[in-house]
Structure formats: structure tokens, C-alpha cells
Design a protein around this motif. Structure first.
Motif, short mmCIF file in Angstrom:
data_model
loop_
_atom_site.label_atom_id
_atom_site.label_comp_id
_atom_site.label_asym_id
_atom_site.label_seq_id
_atom_site.Cartn_x
_atom_site.Cartn_y
_atom_site.Cartn_z
N ALA A 124 0.86 -1.18 0.00
CA ALA A 124 0.00 0.00 0.00
C ALA A 124 0.90 1.23 0.00
CB ALA A 124 -0.92 0.01 1.22
N LEU A 125 0.70 2.09 -0.99
CA LEU A 125 1.48 3.32 -1.08
C LEU A 125 0.73 4.45 -0.38
CD1 LEU A 125 2.63 3.15 -4.82
CD2 LEU A 125 3.74 2.21 -2.77
N LEU A 126 1.44 5.15 0.51
CA LEU A 126 0.87 6.23 1.31
C LEU A 126 1.51 7.55 0.92
CD1 LEU A 126 1.10 4.41 4.76
CD2 LEU A 126 -0.82 4.39 3.16
N GLY A 127 0.74 8.61 0.97
CA GLY A 127 1.22 9.94 0.58
C GLY A 127 1.88 10.71 1.71
N TYR A 128 2.85 10.11 2.38
CA TYR A 128 3.61 10.81 3.43
C TYR A 128 4.80 11.47 2.77
CZ TYR A 128 1.10 7.75 6.74
OH TYR A 128 0.17 7.07 7.47
N ASP A 129 4.92 12.79 2.88
CA ASP A 129 6.03 13.47 2.22
C ASP A 129 7.27 13.52 3.11
OD1 ASP A 129 6.28 15.98 3.71
OD2 ASP A 129 4.51 16.72 2.64
N ALA A 130 8.37 13.98 2.52
CA ALA A 130 9.67 13.98 3.21
C ALA A 130 9.69 14.89 4.44
CB ALA A 130 10.77 14.40 2.23
N GLY A 131 8.77 15.81 4.55
CA GLY A 131 8.74 16.72 5.70
C GLY A 131 7.82 16.27 6.81
N GLU A 132 7.30 15.05 6.73
CA GLU A 132 6.30 14.60 7.70
C GLU A 132 6.82 13.47 8.60
OE1 GLU A 132 1.94 15.06 6.15
OE2 GLU A 132 3.08 13.83 4.74
N ALA A 133 7.87 13.74 9.30
CA ALA A 133 8.43 12.73 10.20
C ALA A 133 7.40 12.33 11.26
CB ALA A 133 9.70 13.25 10.85
N ARG A 134 6.50 13.24 11.61
CA ARG A 134 5.49 12.95 12.64
C ARG A 134 4.56 11.82 12.20
NH1 ARG A 134 0.88 14.71 10.58
NH2 ARG A 134 0.84 16.49 9.19
N ARG A 135 4.52 11.52 10.90
CA ARG A 135 3.63 10.46 10.41
C ARG A 135 4.34 9.11 10.29
NH1 ARG A 135 -0.17 12.61 5.67
NH2 ARG A 135 -1.50 10.94 6.43
N ASP A 136 5.53 9.02 10.91
CA ASP A 136 6.20 7.72 10.91
C ASP A 136 5.33 6.74 11.68
OD1 ASP A 136 8.48 8.13 9.39
OD2 ASP A 136 9.61 8.92 11.08
N LYS A 137 5.02 5.67 11.02
CA LYS A 137 4.19 4.64 11.63
C LYS A 137 4.79 3.29 11.29
CE LYS A 137 -0.04 7.27 11.42
NZ LYS A 137 -1.44 7.26 11.24
N ILE A 138 4.14 2.27 11.74
CA ILE A 138 4.55 0.92 11.39
C ILE A 138 4.42 0.79 9.88
CG2 ILE A 138 3.95 -1.51 11.62
CD1 ILE A 138 2.86 -0.75 14.44
N MET A 139 5.49 0.37 9.21
CA MET A 139 5.46 0.27 7.76
C MET A 139 5.16 -1.14 7.28
SD MET A 139 5.56 3.35 6.92
CE MET A 139 5.85 3.50 5.17
N GLU A 140 4.72 -1.98 8.21
CA GLU A 140 4.28 -3.32 7.84
C GLU A 140 3.39 -3.83 8.96
OE1 GLU A 140 6.18 -7.59 6.41
OE2 GLU A 140 7.43 -5.81 6.45
N ASN A 141 2.37 -4.59 8.58
CA ASN A 141 1.57 -5.28 9.58
C ASN A 141 1.32 -6.70 9.06
OD1 ASN A 141 -0.67 -5.15 7.81
ND2 ASN A 141 -1.53 -3.36 8.84
N ASP A 142 0.41 -7.41 9.67
CA ASP A 142 0.21 -8.80 9.25
C ASP A 142 -0.46 -8.93 7.89
OD1 ASP A 142 -2.14 -7.76 10.41
OD2 ASP A 142 -2.87 -9.75 10.93
N ARG A 143 -1.01 -7.84 7.36
CA ARG A 143 -1.72 -7.91 6.08
C ARG A 143 -1.08 -7.10 4.95
NH1 ARG A 143 -6.61 -9.80 5.82
NH2 ARG A 143 -7.44 -8.16 4.51
N TRP A 144 -0.26 -6.10 5.28
CA TRP A 144 0.27 -5.16 4.27
C TRP A 144 1.74 -4.83 4.52
CZ3 TRP A 144 -2.71 -3.53 0.26
CH2 TRP A 144 -4.09 -3.66 0.42
N ARG A 145 2.42 -4.46 3.45
CA ARG A 145 3.66 -3.70 3.52
C ARG A 145 3.31 -2.30 3.06
NH1 ARG A 145 7.41 -6.39 -0.30
NH2 ARG A 145 8.00 -4.24 -0.61
N PHE A 146 3.74 -1.31 3.79
CA PHE A 146 3.45 0.08 3.45
C PHE A 146 4.71 0.74 2.91
CE2 PHE A 146 0.63 -1.11 6.95
CZ PHE A 146 -0.59 -0.88 6.37
N ALA A 147 4.52 1.65 1.98
CA ALA A 147 5.65 2.40 1.43
C ALA A 147 5.22 3.85 1.27
CB ALA A 147 6.08 1.83 0.09
N ALA A 148 6.18 4.75 1.38
CA ALA A 148 5.94 6.19 1.24
C ALA A 148 6.89 6.74 0.17
CB ALA A 148 6.14 6.89 2.58
#
Length: 183
Positions: A124-148
């Protein structure tokens, strides 16, 4: 590869950046709470035309329905006499009205099911930009790999706006429910 499209500047730029790089996602989803501002709904029509013009998959709109029959977050708030959870510093409205409908779609989507049955996780691609460190979250769970990808490209908010302008599109309005206290 699924894009979680929030209808805002970052996720619009994310999709434009994919097109610029020749990367075609398998699906683009947006979750409709039923409470977006009219300008946001109008932007969807503009962006749908652009997606079609660049040969991207059509936008899939998913939504949530409560057991009581509420089809919008606003209906639920009015029926139970409560403000959205954002008013109390929480995010259960996003979980219920955005994440759950996307998860429900993924449970029934044949390509996602096949990926999971093969022992892999869809991305799942998420729209977190390079200036949004506050939106660091788990980039993987049991169902998805997330990428920004915006972070990988080192795009901040200004770079996102530049990409939208390069694509000859208007910059979308701020996406949020019209009654959201975070708006």
C-alpha cells in the motif's frame, strides 16, 4: 501495489510521481466518509479524467456502513449525538470510515487474495512526504507492507505542489470532513 488516495495534495502528487516514473499501480482507492467538502468531491472528477488520460486504473471509491444503517460519518455523529473522535484527540473515525472500508475491499479483491495466498503481502502506497516525520508509523503489519514513495523521492510539500502543476492539474483543496475539528 495499491495507492491509498486521500484526495489531497500529497496523495495526488504521489500518483503523478508514479506516472512520471512509468510505474502503474494495480489499484487506486479512496475511502469516502460522506462528509468531504464540495470542492473535494469536484476535484475527484478532475482527477478521474487525468487518471484515464495517463492510462491508470480508475479510482475505486469505498465506504463504510454501520450496523444501524449510517452511510456517512455525519449521519452517525447526528444519530448518536457525538462529535467525531478527532474532537477528543483520537482517530477512530479514520479507522472506521477510511481504513475499514479499504480493508474490506482488499479482503474481497481477487488479486489481493491471490497475493496473500501466495504468502506475500500486498503493498500500500501512502502519501507521506519527506517533511512529515510525525507520520512515521509501522510500515508493515500482518496484512500489508506500506511504502511512502514521496519520502524516497525526497519530495516535501512544495515538491508535491510542483508535481501537480507539472501535470497541468489544479492543486486539490485540503481533504477533510467539513465538520472535522482538525480541519
Amino acid at each position: 501495489v495499491v495507492v491509498s488516495y486521500g484526495i489531497g495534495t500529497n496523495s495526488t502528487a504521489l500518483i503523478i510521481g508514479l506516472a512520471e516514473r512509468g510505474i502503474r499501480p494495480d489499484a487506486i482507492l479512496t475511502a469516502d466518509t460522506g462528509g468531504e467538502k464540495p470542492e473535494t468531491y469536484a476535484y475527484l472528477d478532475v482527477f478521474r479524467s487525468w487518471l484515464d488520460a495517463v492510462g491508470f486504473p480508475p479510482l475505486i471509491v469505498v465506504s463504510y456502513k454501520t450496523l444501524a444503517g449510517d452511510t456517512t460519518l455525519e449521519d452517525w455523529c447526528l444519530r448518536v449525538g457525538q462529535l467525531p473522535s478527532r474532537a477528543f484527540g483520537m482517530g477512530s473515525c479514520a479507522d472506521k470510515w477510511k481504513i475499514r472500508p479499504l480493508e474490506s475491499w482488499s479482503t474481497h479483491e481477487p488479486s489481493i487474495k491471490a497475493t496473500r495466498e501466495a504468502g506475500r503481502k500486498p503493498i500500500a502506497l501512502l502519501g507521506y512526504d519527506a517533511g512529515e516525520a510525525r507520520r512515521d508509523k509501522i510500515m508493515e503489519n500482518d496484512r500489508w507492507r506500506f511504502a511512502a514513495p514521496l519520502r524516497d523521492w525526497d519530495w516535501d510539500r512544495a515538491d508535491c505542489v510542483d508535481a501537480i502543476v507539472r501535470a497541468d492539474l489544479p492543486v486539490p483543496p485540503k481533504s477533510a470532513c467539513f465538520f472535522c475539528p482538525s480541519s
